[in-house]
Every structure is written in structure tokens, then in C-alpha cells.
Design an enzyme around this catalytic site. Structure first.
Site, short mmCIF file in Angstrom:
data_model
loop_
_atom_site.label_atom_id
_atom_site.label_comp_id
_atom_site.label_asym_id
_atom_site.label_seq_id
_atom_site.Cartn_x
_atom_site.Cartn_y
_atom_site.Cartn_z
N ARG A 160 32.07 53.12 34.27
CA ARG A 160 33.12 53.29 35.30
C ARG A 160 34.09 54.40 34.90
NH1 ARG A 160 36.07 48.20 35.87
NH2 ARG A 160 35.49 48.01 33.71
N ASN A 174 32.80 46.90 38.96
CA ASN A 174 31.71 46.03 38.51
C ASN A 174 31.45 44.98 39.57
OD1 ASN A 174 31.34 47.26 36.01
ND2 ASN A 174 32.71 45.88 34.94
#
Length: 93
Positions: free
Chosen positions: A22, A40
Site C-alpha cells: 500500500r 487492505n
């Protein structure tokens, strides 16, 4: 002709949680001037939402598929739509 903003939604499957994926995605998106998020999901995927120019979103999608990400990517499923707006940065969630 102006480049109308678009929204890219990409679901990334592989070993993409807990490996800096990320953060890496956010860095690439900010380099490209995009706004959105990388989140997520409970099933182990990462959902990437990016808004900006079509070319820049295409470049982010290519980066997600490049094999140069943290961890490893099996599959990237993408969906394109008009930009919704209301985003002012790119965040990790």
C-alpha cells in the site's frame, strides 16, 4: 481536447498485505499526481482507487502489474468509471 478525469478501481491479489504494498502504491500514485486510496480487504486483496488523468491511471495500473511491487502480484482486476471527485490526496487504509 481536455483529459477528463477517470476513476480506476483495481483489485490486486497475491502476497500484497504486510509487505509495504500500500505504501509503494501510494508513492507511485503521488508521483503521478493521482488521488485515491489503497486499502487492505478481508480476503487478502488490496483495493486501489485512483482518480486523475487516464494516462496517469494507466501508468499506475501498469506499475501494479509490473512485477516490481513489494511482495508479489498474481492478478490485477481493473474497472474504469468516470471520476466521482471529493478526493484530495492518496491515502493508505
Amino acid at each position: 481536447m481536455t483529459d477528463q478525469p477517470v476513476r480506476l478501481t483495481a483489485w490486486v491479489r497475491g502476497r500484497v498485505q504486510g509487505v509495504g504494498f500500500r505504501w509503494w502504491t501510494r508513492s507511485r500514485a503521488l508521483e503521478l499526481g493521482l488521488v485515491g486510496s489503497a486499502s487492505n480487504l478481508a480476503d487478502g486483496r488490496v483495493e486501489v482507487i485512483a482518480e486523475g488523468g487516464r494516462d496517469e491511471c494507466e501508468r499506475l495500473l501498469a506499475a501494479l502489474r509490473s512485477g516490481e511491487t513489494p511482495g508479489w502480484v498474481d492478478t490485477v482486476v481493473d474497472r474504469w468509471s468516470p471520476a466521482k471527485g471529493g478526493l484530495n490526496s492518496f491515502v493508505e487504509r
